[in-house]
Design a protein around this motif. Structure first.
Motif, PDB file in Angstrom:
ATOM      1  N   ARG A 158      40.569  27.912  40.508  1.00 22.09           N
ATOM      2  CA  ARG A 158      40.640  29.283  40.998  1.00 22.09           C
ATOM      3  C   ARG A 158      42.005  29.868  40.660  1.00 22.09           C
ATOM      4  O   ARG A 158      43.048  29.286  40.982  1.00 22.09           O
ATOM      5  CB  ARG A 158      40.417  29.300  42.510  1.00 22.09           C
ATOM      6  CG  ARG A 158      40.575  30.667  43.185  1.00 22.09           C
ATOM      7  CD  ARG A 158      39.398  31.546  42.958  1.00 22.09           C
ATOM      8  NE  ARG A 158      39.421  32.712  43.860  1.00 22.09           N
ATOM      9  CZ  ARG A 158      38.741  33.824  43.642  1.00 22.09           C
ATOM     10  NH1 ARG A 158      37.964  33.931  42.571  1.00 22.09           N
ATOM     11  NH2 ARG A 158      38.799  34.826  44.504  1.00 22.09           N
ATOM     12  N   ALA A 191      31.211  33.395  42.006  1.00 23.06           N
ATOM     13  CA  ALA A 191      31.199  32.000  41.574  1.00 23.06           C
ATOM     14  C   ALA A 191      29.963  31.257  42.072  1.00 23.06           C
ATOM     15  O   ALA A 191      29.365  30.456  41.338  1.00 23.06           O
ATOM     16  CB  ALA A 191      32.469  31.296  42.049  1.00 23.06           C
ATOM     17  N   SER A 248      33.718  32.865  36.099  1.00 26.67           N
ATOM     18  CA  SER A 248      33.371  33.776  37.185  1.00 26.67           C
ATOM     19  C   SER A 248      34.495  34.781  37.386  1.00 26.67           C
ATOM     20  O   SER A 248      35.665  34.401  37.503  1.00 26.67           O
ATOM     21  CB  SER A 248      33.132  32.982  38.478  1.00 26.67           C
ATOM     22  OG  SER A 248      32.986  33.849  39.585  1.00 26.67           O
ATOM     23  N   SER A 307      37.270  30.298  37.999  1.00 24.33           N
ATOM     24  CA  SER A 307      37.054  31.473  38.841  1.00 24.33           C
ATOM     25  C   SER A 307      38.339  32.294  38.875  1.00 24.33           C
ATOM     26  O   SER A 307      39.391  31.803  39.291  1.00 24.33           O
ATOM     27  CB  SER A 307      36.666  31.028  40.255  1.00 24.33           C
ATOM     28  OG  SER A 307      36.578  32.129  41.129  1.00 24.33           O
ATOM     29  N   ASN A 325      33.098  37.737  44.938  1.00 24.94           N
ATOM     30  CA  ASN A 325      33.422  36.526  44.183  1.00 24.94           C
ATOM     31  C   ASN A 325      32.082  35.923  43.764  1.00 24.94           C
ATOM     32  O   ASN A 325      31.377  35.350  44.582  1.00 24.94           O
ATOM     33  CB  ASN A 325      34.198  35.546  45.054  1.00 24.94           C
ATOM     34  CG  ASN A 325      34.473  34.222  44.355  1.00 24.94           C
ATOM     35  OD1 ASN A 325      33.914  33.929  43.294  1.00 24.94           O
ATOM     36  ND2 ASN A 325      35.317  33.413  44.953  1.00 24.94           N
TER      37      ASN A 325
END
Length: 303
Positions: free
Chosen positions: A264, A189, A12, A211, A187
């Motif tokens: 992340r 994700a 992502s 991510s 974002n």
């Protein structure tokens, strides 16, 4: 050949304008320094705005090192201000340079030509709805009944996803005006996660999600006695503010759903604007730091 794994792996990539060089550089370093084959590791790619550029590059096997150089070389041209009466009468930038660069990079490849599962997030200005572009995998997953995006050129879907309000004009696609997906999925994700569950029948336990953000700003607004669009809210800044809040919401949700299976990467940064080309070298350095310091963690996560 794609690496075999018991996990369904999602990449992502956040929006963030010029700061997308961080994502491109980080992935290039993972590929070259950590020996992670970025082009074959992931089962699903999902990107928004500048993240859609990077996702499209991976889907089409575009050289990530060259992509980093493209950011450095063309960003000053893409974000070249034009006289626009302070942005009140037209967008701050002309998107023709970006369109030309994307077309040169991806040619006339359509979303229907791409077999790699790819999602590009945008917003339909004409209908007031979200617009999720998908490559040809969606048609296979749904028994051949998904044909909306097959003829959409990849470069045009990416251009639309990058066309943030105030900065660029929306893009006309199939009779509709389409703009930045960062308005609702900066974002992306959560978009990738939902697709994995809905279209690939995965669960949080057998899904892994890498991510990559474009920097987490420390402070946005200071006290002000005047909160007009051009004063306290400061026009373009409110767009970035909305994107930041959506980004944090998606991150928080996934940390609750699958805390062990999400990684992340999103460094702390100053309040760098989406169009500030001066921060390009610093963003590249941040990418090197993140990949160097977290290299073993990244390799173990993607194993």
């Amino acid at each position: 050949m794609k690496q075999k794994s018991k996990f369904f792996k999602i990449l992502s990539l956040d929006g963030g304008g010029i700061r997308g060089i961080f994502s491109a550089r980080a992935l290039s370093l993972m590929n070259d320094k950590l020996s992670i084959n970025i082009y074959n590791t992931f089962d699903l790619l999902v990107g928004t705005s500048t993240g859609s550029i990077v996702a499209a590059a991976i889907a089409t096997k575009y050289d990530l090192s060259k992509l980093v150089r493209d950011y450095e070389c063309y960003a000053p041209q893409i974000f070249k201000k034009r006289f626009s009466l302070c942005g009140f009468l037209r967008s701050r930038y002309d998107n023709k340079v970006l369109e030309s660069l994307l077309r040169d990079s991806f040619g006339e490849i359509t979303l229907g030509d791409i077999k790699t599962p790819l999602i590009i997030n945008a917003t339909n200005v004409s209908t007031g709805r979200v617009h999720v572009f998908k490559s040809s995998y969606q048609e296979d997953r749904r028994g051949g009944d998904y044909s909306r995006d097959v003829d959409v050129p990849l470069y045009k879907a990416v251009l639309a996803s990058c066309s943030a309000p105030v900065y660029f004009n929306p893009v006309e696609i199939a009779g509709d005006l389409v703009c930045d997906g960062g308005l609702w999925a900066n974002n992306p994700a959560l978009v990738g996660y939902v697709d994995a569950i809905r279209n690939f029948n995965k669960t949080p336990e057998n899904t892994k999600l890498l991510s990559i953000g474009t920097g987490n700003t420390r402070q946005f607004y200071l006290p002000s006695y005047i909160w007009g669009l051009a004063t306290g809210w400061r026009r373009e800044k409110i767009v970035s503010f909305a994107m930041l809040n959506q980004t944090q919401y998606a991150e928080n949700c996934l940390n609750l759903i699958m805390p062990e299976n999400i990684l992340r990467i999103n460094p702390e940064i100053e309040n760098w604007k989406l169009d500030d080309c001066k921060v390009l070298p610093t963003l590249k350095s941040l990418a090197l730091r993140e990949v160097t310091n977290r290299g073993e963690l990244i390799k173990g996560f993607l194993r």
